[in-house]
Scaffold this motif. Structure first.
Motif, PDB file in Angstrom:
ATOM      1  N   ASN A 160       2.616   1.767  -3.353  1.00 23.00           N
ATOM      2  CA  ASN A 160       1.691   2.232  -4.381  1.00 23.00           C
ATOM      3  C   ASN A 160       1.348   3.698  -4.196  1.00 23.00           C
ATOM      4  O   ASN A 160       1.248   4.445  -5.179  1.00 23.00           O
ATOM      5  CB  ASN A 160       0.415   1.393  -4.360  1.00 23.00           C
ATOM      6  CG  ASN A 160       0.493   0.175  -5.255  1.00 23.00           C
ATOM      7  OD1 ASN A 160       0.091   0.210  -6.410  1.00 23.00           O
ATOM      8  ND2 ASN A 160       1.047  -0.905  -4.728  1.00 23.00           N
ATOM      9  N   LEU A 162      -7.158   5.020  -3.109  1.00 23.53           N
ATOM     10  CA  LEU A 162      -6.125   4.087  -3.548  1.00 23.53           C
ATOM     11  C   LEU A 162      -5.656   3.205  -2.398  1.00 23.53           C
ATOM     12  O   LEU A 162      -5.353   2.015  -2.602  1.00 23.53           O
ATOM     13  CB  LEU A 162      -4.945   4.869  -4.138  1.00 23.53           C
ATOM     14  CG  LEU A 162      -3.791   4.046  -4.703  1.00 23.53           C
ATOM     15  CD1 LEU A 162      -4.268   3.123  -5.809  1.00 23.53           C
ATOM     16  CD2 LEU A 162      -2.676   4.964  -5.211  1.00 23.53           C
ATOM     17  N   GLY A 216      -3.614   2.456 -10.019  1.00 25.27           N
ATOM     18  CA  GLY A 216      -3.226   3.553  -9.144  1.00 25.27           C
ATOM     19  C   GLY A 216      -2.652   4.725  -9.914  1.00 25.27           C
ATOM     20  O   GLY A 216      -2.944   5.883  -9.601  1.00 25.27           O
ATOM     21  N   SER A 271      -4.246  -6.509  -1.704  1.00 28.09           N
ATOM     22  CA  SER A 271      -3.066  -7.199  -1.183  1.00 28.09           C
ATOM     23  C   SER A 271      -3.420  -8.121  -0.026  1.00 28.09           C
ATOM     24  O   SER A 271      -2.870  -9.226   0.080  1.00 28.09           O
ATOM     25  CB  SER A 271      -2.024  -6.163  -0.728  1.00 28.09           C
ATOM     26  OG  SER A 271      -0.876  -6.797  -0.201  1.00 28.09           O
ATOM     27  N   CYS A 276       2.815   5.501  -7.438  1.00 28.46           N
ATOM     28  CA  CYS A 276       1.690   5.874  -8.307  1.00 28.46           C
ATOM     29  C   CYS A 276       1.443   7.375  -8.268  1.00 28.46           C
ATOM     30  O   CYS A 276       1.078   7.969  -9.289  1.00 28.46           O
ATOM     31  CB  CYS A 276       0.434   5.119  -7.885  1.00 28.46           C
ATOM     32  SG  CYS A 276       0.503   3.337  -8.169  1.00 28.46           S
ATOM     33  N   THR A 298      -5.887  -0.821  -2.686  1.00 30.67           N
ATOM     34  CA  THR A 298      -4.617  -1.550  -2.672  1.00 30.67           C
ATOM     35  C   THR A 298      -4.510  -2.464  -1.466  1.00 30.67           C
ATOM     36  O   THR A 298      -4.092  -3.627  -1.579  1.00 30.67           O
ATOM     37  CB  THR A 298      -3.448  -0.564  -2.692  1.00 30.67           C
ATOM     38  OG1 THR A 298      -3.589   0.345  -3.788  1.00 30.67           O
ATOM     39  CG2 THR A 298      -2.128  -1.292  -2.827  1.00 30.67           C
ATOM     40  N   GLY A 311       0.858  -0.112  -9.392  1.00 29.90           N
ATOM     41  CA  GLY A 311      -0.158  -0.684 -10.267  1.00 29.90           C
ATOM     42  C   GLY A 311      -0.664   0.327 -11.282  1.00 29.90           C
ATOM     43  O   GLY A 311      -0.648   1.537 -11.043  1.00 29.90           O
ATOM     44  N   THR A 351       0.829  -1.210   0.000  1.00 30.57           N
ATOM     45  CA  THR A 351       0.000   0.000   0.000  1.00 30.57           C
ATOM     46  C   THR A 351       0.861   1.257   0.000  1.00 30.57           C
ATOM     47  O   THR A 351       0.615   2.198  -0.772  1.00 30.57           O
ATOM     48  CB  THR A 351      -0.930  -0.007   1.220  1.00 30.57           C
ATOM     49  OG1 THR A 351      -1.731  -1.193   1.201  1.00 30.57           O
ATOM     50  CG2 THR A 351      -1.832   1.214   1.211  1.00 30.57           C
TER      51      THR A 351
END
Length: 311
Positions: A119, A231, A186, A239, A123, A235, A183, A116
């Motif tokens: 990302n 997000l 994201g 996960s 991102c 995420t 990702g 997390t």
């Protein structure tokens, strides 16, 4: 008998009758105060349909949560018993005795938190670059991001496994985190959200001597908190519930995440022993952290979804 008006006299306005509705500027009558135009049977029907949909969607989770506190007799009762006749914590005690739950729980927490955070950082950086920086090939990179969104994730499992094996990252936290450190969804979400930030605000900061790192961390990131919360939930949820990749990338039981450990436990007759209550207790513990994260970030999550929908 009414008298006729004299020639040249200015006509007077007709007297208003008391008791009637006041005329509005549009020519119609004003709606009486206290009357809700949106009420009626249609609104009641909408609430009924939404309530039925909520009940249907939440019924499996409610059944799982209640069954975690049932005795084996209540679990095997026919017809099924919704509320337990006797509330018990034996299922959780048996789960702790037969499964190293703290170890697997901590593995899931470490992997989910690292994925997390990575990302959110990567991102956001790429989304800011694609939204606010002008450089050669920006549109092509964004096209690659959109193309990655169209590729099913299962197709990438074999290349990822080969890559992690070459890097000798199997049975490690790095092997569980790196393939999902950033990702395409994201990047797309952050890029779309950051486009709503006025360019004049960033130009004013540049004219004052602020660098790009300062603009990104101190100006842009505080403005995109709803998108970051959205997000984070997506995420963390993906996960935490990820099962296929941890099952492939881990051979050492000490590196199992909670879903993999619970699935292995459920398929072992020597451990689970056909106890559905223990499995319900484990499933309840898997879902509980996700609910906590969603409740904590619910306000930012709904705001981010609503704002992204208006773009």
């Amino acid at each position: 008998m009414s008298a006729t008006s004299a020639p040249g006299a200015v006509p007077t306005a007709p007297e208003k009758k008391s008791g009637g509705p006041l005329p509005s500027r549009s020519g119609g009558s004003r709606r009486p105060a206290g009357k809700d135009r949106s009420g009626g049977p249609g609104r009641v029907l909408v609430y009924v349909l939404l309530s039925v949909g909520l009940l249907v969607m939440s019924a499996p989770f409610l059944w799982m949560a209640v069954s975690a506190f049932k005795t084996q007799q209540d679990l095997t009762a026919s017809p099924p018993v919704w509320l337990p006749t006797e509330w018990t914590l034996d299922n959780f005690r048996n789960l702790l005795d037969k499964l190293d739950l703290p170890l697997y729980f901590m593995n899931s927490v470490i992997v989910a938190v690292l994925v997390t955070v990575s990302n959110l950082v990567f991102c956001s950086m790429l989304g800011y670059a694609l939204a606010k920086l002008n450089f050669a090939g920006r549109n092509k990179i964004f096209g690659l991001v959109l193309g990655a969104l169209m590729v099913p994730g299962n197709l990438m499992l074999l290349p990822l496994f080969v890559l992690m094996s070459k890097l000798q990252l199997i049975d490690s936290y790095a092997g569980l985190v790196l393939p999902f450190a950033a990702g395409a969804f994201g990047v797309f979400l952050m890029r779309q959200f950051m486009q709503s930030i006025p360019d004049e605000l960033l130009e004013a900061a540049r004219m004052d001597g602020a660098g790009e790192w300062y603009i990104f961390w101190r100006i842009v990131m505080p403005l995109v908190k709803p998108a970051l919360a959205t997000l984070s939930i997506f995420t963390f949820l993906g996960s935490w519930n990820n099962f296929v990749w941890p099952l492939i990338a881990t051979n050492d039981p000490d590196k199992y995440t909670l879903p993999v450990a619970l699935a292995t436990f459920a398929t072992d007759p020597n451990k689970a022993g056909g106890s559905n209550g223990v499995l319900m207790a484990g499933s309840f513990l898997i879902v509980l952290p996700v609910l906590v994260v969603f409740i904590a970030l619910q306000r930012h999550f709904t705001q981010g979804i609503a704002t992204a929908g208006m773009k």
